[in-house]
Design a protein around this motif. Structure first.
Motif, PDB file in Angstrom:
ATOM      1  N   PRO A 109       0.821  -1.215   0.000  1.00 12.26           N
ATOM      2  CA  PRO A 109       0.000   0.000   0.000  1.00 12.26           C
ATOM      3  C   PRO A 109       0.854   1.264   0.000  1.00 12.26           C
ATOM      4  CG  PRO A 109      -0.840  -1.596   1.587  1.00 12.26           C
ATOM      5  CD  PRO A 109       0.471  -2.123   1.110  1.00 12.26           C
ATOM      6  N   GLU A 110       0.315   2.306  -0.594  1.00 15.44           N
ATOM      7  CA  GLU A 110       1.080   3.544  -0.748  1.00 15.44           C
ATOM      8  C   GLU A 110       1.479   4.164   0.585  1.00 15.44           C
ATOM      9  OE1 GLU A 110       2.391   4.791  -3.529  1.00 15.44           O
ATOM     10  OE2 GLU A 110       1.599   3.005  -4.524  1.00 15.44           O
ATOM     11  N   ASP A 111       0.597   4.079   1.583  1.00 10.91           N
ATOM     12  CA  ASP A 111       0.947   4.673   2.879  1.00 10.91           C
ATOM     13  C   ASP A 111       2.075   3.897   3.547  1.00 10.91           C
ATOM     14  OD1 ASP A 111      -0.775   2.465   3.304  1.00 10.91           O
ATOM     15  OD2 ASP A 111      -1.413   3.254   5.254  1.00 10.91           O
ATOM     16  N   VAL A 112       2.148   2.596   3.292  1.00 16.72           N
ATOM     17  CA  VAL A 112       3.233   1.785   3.843  1.00 16.72           C
ATOM     18  C   VAL A 112       4.548   2.132   3.148  1.00 16.72           C
ATOM     19  CG1 VAL A 112       4.067  -0.553   4.278  1.00 16.72           C
ATOM     20  CG2 VAL A 112       1.616  -0.065   4.402  1.00 16.72           C
ATOM     21  N   LYS A 113       4.489   2.251   1.843  1.00 12.18           N
ATOM     22  CA  LYS A 113       5.695   2.667   1.091  1.00 12.18           C
ATOM     23  C   LYS A 113       6.208   4.014   1.598  1.00 12.18           C
ATOM     24  CE  LYS A 113       4.401   0.486  -3.322  1.00 12.18           C
ATOM     25  NZ  LYS A 113       4.031   0.762  -4.732  1.00 12.18           N
ATOM     26  N   ALA A 114       5.288   4.927   1.814  1.00 11.33           N
ATOM     27  CA  ALA A 114       5.670   6.267   2.253  1.00 11.33           C
ATOM     28  C   ALA A 114       6.326   6.230   3.635  1.00 11.33           C
ATOM     29  CB  ALA A 114       4.455   7.186   2.266  1.00 11.33           C
ATOM     30  N   ALA A 115       5.760   5.438   4.549  1.00 11.40           N
ATOM     31  CA  ALA A 115       6.317   5.335   5.897  1.00 11.40           C
ATOM     32  C   ALA A 115       7.702   4.683   5.869  1.00 11.40           C
ATOM     33  CB  ALA A 115       5.375   4.528   6.790  1.00 11.40           C
ATOM     34  N   ALA A 116       7.846   3.655   5.040  1.00 16.12           N
ATOM     35  CA  ALA A 116       9.134   2.972   4.924  1.00 16.12           C
ATOM     36  C   ALA A 116      10.184   3.898   4.322  1.00 16.12           C
ATOM     37  CB  ALA A 116       8.985   1.708   4.082  1.00 16.12           C
ATOM     38  N   GLN A 117       9.804   4.616   3.271  1.00 11.33           N
ATOM     39  CA  GLN A 117      10.748   5.521   2.619  1.00 11.33           C
ATOM     40  C   GLN A 117      11.135   6.667   3.547  1.00 11.33           C
ATOM     41  OE1 GLN A 117      12.186   4.930  -0.441  1.00 11.33           O
ATOM     42  NE2 GLN A 117      13.531   6.576   0.281  1.00 11.33           N
ATOM     43  N   LYS A 118      10.192   7.139   4.351  1.00  8.53           N
ATOM     44  CA  LYS A 118      10.483   8.209   5.314  1.00  8.53           C
ATOM     45  C   LYS A 118      11.561   7.763   6.295  1.00  8.53           C
ATOM     46  CE  LYS A 118       8.160  11.299   8.620  1.00  8.53           C
ATOM     47  NZ  LYS A 118       8.805  10.929   9.894  1.00  8.53           N
TER      48      LYS A 118
END
Length: 361
Positions: free
Chosen positions: A303-312
Motif C-alpha cells: 500500500p502507498e501509505d506503507v511505502k511512504a512510511a518505509a521511505q520516510k
C-alpha cells in the motif's frame, strides 16, 4: 578469478608458514602493480543471500580495478578449525589481502594473521583487530527497522515471525530493531523467534517459517541466507522480506522488500589501498548513509501509505535524524533499559545480548 576447492587449499606445504613465524618478519608496506585478493564465504555463492552479496562485491571489485586485481574465493567454509586451515592456505598461496566474511571466522582469522604479518586480513561482522587485521561491518539493523515498520502496518494478526541463525550481537540487534520499529506502529506487536542454528539450511529455514505461521505470524523475516522462508510465506499467503539481496523472484507475491548489502565499494577501497601501499587495519561500520545498506524495490502490492512510511524511515536514517536505538526502550521483562533520549552507543550495540519488549524467543 580463481575458484579453489578446500581440498586444493589444504594440500599446500608449510614453508611459508615457517617463514612467516620467524622473528623480524615484519609487516611492510609498498606499492604494488597487482594485488591478489581472496574471499572466504560461510555459505554457497548461490545462496542468493549473504554470501551471494559478498560475491557480488568481489565481482564489483574485479569490474572496477580490472587487471590490477586477481581474486579467488572459497565457499561453504565451516566456522571453526576448517576455516583456520582454509585461511592459512590462502595466506601461503601468496594472497596480499584476505577477506573473511562470517562472524565465526574471527578467531581463526586473528590466529592466522599473527602467523603471516606481511599479509593483510579483513574480517566482516566481528570485533577483533591486529597490526595486520582490520574489521568491517554493515549496520544491518537500519534496514531491519524499515522491515519492522512495514510488518506492523501490513500485519493483520500483530505477530511477526523471525527465522534467526545464531544468537550473536549482530542477529540480536536485528531482532530488536525490527521489533522496536514495529511497536512504534502497533505497541502490541510481538516478534516470535525461531533459532535454526545455521546460516544456510533451506529446508530447516522453511520449516521454521511454517512453524511460525502455524503460531499466528502473518509476516516472516529472517537472518538466514536461503529463500526458504520466503517460499514458505508465498505458499501460505503471508508477507515476507528477503535477506542481504533482492529475493523477489523467489516469492513475487510475498516479498515486500529486502535489505541489500553493498560490500563492493569497501572492497575497492581496501584493495586500492594495498595497491597504493597505504592500507591500514581499519574499523569500518557503514550504514544507509555510507551506502553499505539499501532497501530493494518495494513490491507494487505494498500500500502507498506503507511505502511512504518505509521511505520516510530510509530518508531520515540517511540524514542522521533517526536512530532506532533511541530510548525509552524497555527490555523483554518490560523494565526500562534505555532512558528517554539516550542513544545506545555503538560499543554497546556490538555486544548486545538482551531483547526488547515484544520479543518472544
Amino acid at each position: 578469478m580463481t575458484v579453489l576447492t578446500r581440498r586444493q587449499l589444504l594440500a599446500g606445504g608449510a614453508s611459508l608458514l615457517v617463514l612467516a613465524s620467524l622473528p623480524g618478519f615484519a609487516f611492510a608496506q609498498e606499492k604494488k602493480e597487482t594485488v591478489k585478493a581472496a574471499f572466504v564465504y560461510v555459505g554457497p555463492v548461490g545462496d542468493f543471500g549473504y554470501s551471494f552479496a559478498h560475491d557480488q562485491g568481489r565481482k564489483f571489485l574485479e569490474e572496477k580495478l580490472g587487471d590490477k586485481v586477481e581474486t579467488s574465493f572459497v565457499e561453504n567454509v565451516a566456522e571453526g578449525p576448517d576455516a583456520e586451515r582454509v585461511i592459512r592456505q590462502l595466506a601461503q598461496d601468496g594472497n596480499d589481502i584476505i577477506f573473511t566474511t562470517s562472524f565465526g571466522f574471527m578467531q581463526p582469522t586473528a590466529k592466522v594473521a599473527k602467523q603471516f604479518p606481511n599479509v593483510k586480513f579483513e574480517h566482516a561482522t566481528g570485533f577483533t583487530t591486529g597490526p595486520n587485521m582490520g574489521i568491517y561491518n554493515s549496520r544491518f539493523h537500519e534496514g531491519r527497522a524499515v522491515l519492522g515498520t512495514i510488518a506492523a502496518m501490513m500485519s493483520k494478526t500483530g505477530k511477526g515471525g523471525y527465522v534467526a541463525s545464531f544468537p550473536i550481537p549482530e542477529v540480536v540487534m536485528g531482532i530488536n530493531a525490527f521489533t522496536l520499529a514495529a511497536r512504534k506502529i502497533n505497541p502490541k506487536f510481538e516478534t516470535q523467534v525461531v533459532w535454526v542454528n545455521s546460516w544456510y539450511d533451506p529446508a530447516k529455514e522453511a520449516d521454521a517459517a511454517k512453524a511460525l505461521m502455524d503460531q499466528g505470524a502473518d509476516v516472516i523475516t529472517q537472518h538466514t541466507d536461503s529463500p526458504g522462508p520466503l517460499q514458505a510465506a508465498e505458499q501460505r499467503g503471508a508477507i515476507a522480506f528477503g535477506q542481504a539481496w533482492d529475493m523477489q523472484s523467489f516469492a513475487p507475491n510475498a516479498h515486500m522488500t529486502a535489505i541489500v548489502d553493498h560490500w563492493g565499494p569497501h572492497y575497492v577501497t581496501s584493495v586500492q589501498a594495498v595497491l597504493d601501499g597505504t592500507w591500514k587495519p581499519g574499523d569500518v561500520w557503514g550504514g544507509m548513509k555510507e551506502d553499505f545498506v539499501e532497501m530493494s524495490p518495494f513490491n507494487p502490492k505494498m500500500p502507498e501509505d506503507v511505502k511512504a512510511a518505509a521511505q520516510k524511515m530510509v530518508d531520515e536514517t540517511k540524514a542522521g535524524t533517526f536512530q532506532i536505538f533511541t530510548g525509552p526502550i524497555n527490555d523483554q521483562s518490560g523494565a526500562e533499559k534505555i532512558p528517554a533520549g539516550t542513544v545506545i552507543p555503538d560499543a554497546d550495540l556490538l555486544k548486545m545480548d538482551w531483547y526488547v519488549e515484544g520479543v518472544k524467543s
